[in-house]
Every structure is written in C-alpha cells, then in structure tokens.
Design an enzyme around this catalytic site. Structure first.
Site, PDB file in Angstrom:
ATOM      1  N   LYS A 166       0.835  -1.196   0.000  1.00 44.03           N
ATOM      2  CA  LYS A 166       0.000   0.000   0.000  1.00 44.03           C
ATOM      3  C   LYS A 166       0.875   1.253   0.000  1.00 44.03           C
ATOM      4  CE  LYS A 166      -3.840  -1.921   2.731  1.00 44.03           C
ATOM      5  NZ  LYS A 166      -4.943  -1.624   1.807  1.00 44.03           N
TER       6      LYS A 166
ATOM      7  N   ARG B   5     -10.710 -11.237   1.625  1.00 45.48           N
ATOM      8  CA  ARG B   5     -11.573 -12.283   1.056  1.00 45.48           C
ATOM      9  C   ARG B   5     -10.906 -13.649   1.142  1.00 45.48           C
ATOM     10  NH1 ARG B   5     -11.599  -8.952  -4.398  1.00 45.48           N
ATOM     11  NH2 ARG B   5     -11.307  -7.380  -2.779  1.00 45.48           N
TER      12      ARG B   5
END
Length: 497
Positions: free
Chosen positions: A280, A354
């Site tokens: 990130k 997920r």
C-alpha cells in the site's frame, strides 16, 4: 459510572443537573411540563424569548437556585414529525457532550418520554431508553491506555434516567442499551490498540479472556498446524509473510434450545494490512490497524450477548492474520487451494480479506446455520460507493438482507444493499485457477462479495462491507464500534424464536 432507572416524579429526584427535552414545535413531554411548573414557567419563557429554540440537538445550560437541581440543561428535539430515531440520537449525543466533562456529579435525564417516530421497535419508550443507555456509554468513551499522562477523572459519577416505569421490561431495555454501548467500546478498544500489541495471538487471547469472564461463552483457538490439517490454506497464505502466526478463533454461545440452528457471525481479523507484496502507499497506512474491525465487532457483539444472555444459539468465528511482505510472503500469481477445494490465483496480495474469509465461510458450514453474517473492512471501493454513512450489504437471500437492513434502521446503524448479480461473476475468471482474487476496478465491492458468495452457497448468508463505517480518520481518528448495534439488534430479533 452508576446508571439508574427511576419512575419517581422528577421533582422528587435531587440532582446536580436536570436534562429536559424541548420540541421546536408540538406538544411537550410530560417531564418537561413538570419541570417547567416546578421552575415557575422558566422553560416556557426561555422558549418564547428564543434563548432555547428547540431546534434539534441545540442545548442551553444554566444555573438554578432553590430547586432540587443545581442547573438545568435544555436539549432541543426538533419538530415531532421529524423526530426519527437518527435525529433523536443526535439530540442525545448533544446532551452527552454537555454533561460528560461538566461540573455535575449526578445528572437526572428526562428525555425518555420524548416521542419518536416509528413503530414499537423504534418509537416505544423501551426503545428510547435502550438508545439513551447505549448513547451514554458510547459518548463517555475514552482511550487513554498509551498516554503517559492520564486525563483527570470526570466529576460525573451517577446518571438517573426518568421513566414511566422501572419494571422489568424497561430495565431490560435500558440494560440492553448499556450493554450494547459497552460492547461498542470493547470493539473500539480492540481497534484502537496499536498493531505491535494487537496481533493474531493477542486477538485470540482477548477471546479467551471473554470466555473466562463469562462461562456462557465457549472458546477454541486453532493454530497453524490445526488450520493446515483442515486445509485453510488461504488464511495461512495471507499470514506467511509475517513473524506473527495466524489464528482461527471459534466462540460458541448456547442460550437457545439444543435443536435450534445457530446464527453465525464471521469476522475478518487482519490485525495489520501492509498490502503484502502489493504494498500500500505509505500515507495513512497506520490506519490499517483497523483492518480487524470485523473481528472486533464480532467480539464486541459476543460481549453484549454474554452480558444479556438471550435465548438464542450463536457461533462466532474470526480469521486472524497479519499481512506483511517478506521473502516468504505470498506473491502475485501464486495459486492456493482453499478449504473448500476451489483454487484461487492471487493476483493482488492486498485483496487478502476475502482470502481469510473464504476459508472461514467454508468452516462454518458444519454448524448447519440458520444464518451467516460476515463483517469485513473489505474494500476501499465501498467507501467510494457509500461514503462513511452506511455499511454495504450483499446477500444470497432477500429475506435475510431485509432483516439486516431493518436491524440497521432500528439501531441507527444503517446499511444499504448492493447487487450480487451473476453478471459480475465473470470478472473473477482466471486462466489458471478456478478464480482470481480480484475483478478489476469496476464494481470492486461487488466482485469482492461475488468472490465470497462462491463459498457460502449452502446456507443463508449476508456480507457486510464496513470499510467506510468501522473507523473515523482525521481529527476524530478512532474506531466507531460499528456495526455492533446492527448485529445486536439482528440477533435479539431472533432470540426466543
């Protein structure tokens, strides 16, 4: 803080501060009328002269002399037709802001008889008392664990809430609100704890402490070897770049009949998310300690359940891992076999939530659940779609989706449903595996939910993307405690059924 419910006339209750509601227009609540008479028409004069307008969430505080109360706090509650539960809550927040750090040691709150729009679930006195209790606990929250100089103790030590009755039904409603507020604050404590302390093992320890404090909760922790034996390879893949080992947390509460199917809560517990190899940007990365907001809300909800002991069976699971980059971390292009046997091509290691959830959703199938709700700070795309006001809801069952949305409305913890159409599934097609873990920029929240739906086909399931609601940024940075109110309301609506 000492909270008390009293059905005595407010004129018979001495306090350092009396809080009354003042509608902008419409009939006054009985407690305001009583206070006005005791004060020789003072409140009416303040309203007539414009010192207290009654506009929603406005406040006016003034000293009194020769009265059972040392001061008066008038809280505007707007017009009757506009007094939704959300607007009523704004007035309660304004009230709490005035009293929490003020000079009063004992406050008498006379806001419980203020009319609120809606049915019995939102507009009844019991519902109002519950919301008062929750808002007070929530608004008095402070996180000072890591401050070298602690703030001074508040002078306020007792709050009495006036009610038409102090019987069991009203007390239960008020206590549920207080418990919900404490559950939110527990969630906030977990989220605000720095990631050098809050790692997967520490999170598992908090679940064990909860079980130790409440014998109605049974907790089991699975380590890496146990997860490997079960085939939870995607949880392990996310955590393999970190020196902090993953953990799978299972909590069970059996308050219903033995034959009753449990309602299952699933929480994403990424205790820190660097993005892994798909690193990130550095700006704001500190807020990725909040990527365990789903797991924190599950723990906070279970605390509420443990305190209130409703007649319902609940299973809560948390998939906890830390997503870090190192020489052993998962790479973009790796293919992993999930617990379900389906294979996933990991194209972006920053789509890790997920991956831990899919194994958890496969695991809970063994409980033959009545419903499964998963909570996850899953996608930045959800913030683009809905901002920070509403959590996103996706579901494979219309009735369940409507129940979740209704719980959010009743609790003032609102959510909005987004589609889960088959047409989006093709964005997850992979040339090399059964699916890939990202679907591109279009409809990012939806394709993330589509990914999860492939592991939740055998039961009624709803997914809550809480990326926009689990914490605040900027000056007010901190965990919000959401969606604990929604979850508590949903579960309580099924208790005893």
């Amino acid at each position: 803080m000492n909270f008390t419910l009293s059905s005595k006339p407010i004129s018979d209750i001495k306090a350092d501060c009396l809080v009354v509601a003042l509608p902008e227009k419409g009939d006054w609540p009985a407690s305001t009328t009583q206070a006005n008479e005791a004060l020789g028409g003072l409140i009416k004069t303040l309203h007539k002269n414009g010192d207290a307008t009654g506009k929603n969430a406005t406040t006016l505080q003034m000293p009194l002399d020769g009265q059972p109360w040392a001061r008066l706090l008038v809280v505007g509650t707007g017009a009757d037709k506009d007094r939704t539960p959300a607007n009523y809550r704004k007035a309660l927040i304004a009230m709490a802001g005035q009293i929490k750090d003020g000079p009063s040691k004992h406050v008498l709150v006379g806001l419980g008889d203020t009319l609120v729009t809606g049915d019995d679930a939102t507009g009844s006195e019991a519902a109002r008392l519950s919301l008062i209790g929750r808002t007070l606990e929530e608004q008095f929250y402070r996180f000072t664990e890591f401050k070298s100089e602690k703030p001074s103790d508040r002078k306020l030590g007792k709050i009495t809430v006036a009610a038409s009755s102090a019987g069991k039904a009203m007390k239960d409603a008020f206590n549920l609100g207080l418990a919900t507020g404490r559950g939110m604050n527990f969630t906030r404590d977990l989220g605000n704890t720095p990631p050098n302390i809050c790692h997967p093992v520490w999170l598992a320890e908090q679940a064990q402490k909860l079980a130790k404090a409440h014998d109605c909760i049974k907790t089991e922790i699975l380590d890496e070897k146990q997860m490997k034996k079960l085939g939870m390879n995607t949880i392990l893949a996310v955590g393999q770049g970190s020196t902090q080992p993953p953990r799978f947390i299972i909590m069970e509460y059996s308050g219903g009949k033995a034959k009753d199917k449990p309602h299952v809560l699933v929480g994403k517990g990424i205790t820190f998310d660097t993005g892994g190899i798909s690193l990130k940007p550095g700006e704001g990365m500190d807020e990725m300690k909040y990527d365990m907001g789903g797991s924190a809300s599950v723990l906070g909800t279970m605390q509420v359940i443990a305190e209130t002991k409703p007649k319902i069976n609940i299973v809560a699971v948390i998939a906890a891992a830390e997503n870090m980059p190192d020489g052993g971390a998962t790479r973009p292009g790796d293919i992993v076999t999930t617990m379900s046997g389906q294979t996933v091509e990991i194209l972006n290691t920053d789509a890790e939530g997920r991956l831990v959830l899919c194994d958890a959703l496969t695991y809970v199938k063994r409980y033959n659940p009545a419903s499964v709700l998963d909570m996850a700070t899953l996608t930045g795309a959800c913030i683009i779609a809905l901002g920070h006001q509403a959590s996103a809801v996706f579901s494979n069952d219309d009735e369940l989706a409507n129940e979740v949305l209704a719980a959010g409305e009743r609790a003032g913890d609102r959510a909005w449903r987004l589609p889960l159409w088959d047409e989006y599934q093709s964005q997850l097609d992979s040339n090399f595996a059964d699916m890939q873990n990202i679907g591109g920029r279009p409809a990012g929240s939806i394709t993330a939910a589509c990914f999860l739906s492939r592991f939740a086909k055998d039961y009624r399931w709803a997914h809550l993307d809480i990326a926009g609601t689990a914490w605040n940024s900027g000056k007010a940075k901190g965990s919000t405690g959401r969606p604990v109110p929604l979850l508590v309301d949903y579960l309580m609506s099924h208790a005893g059924k």
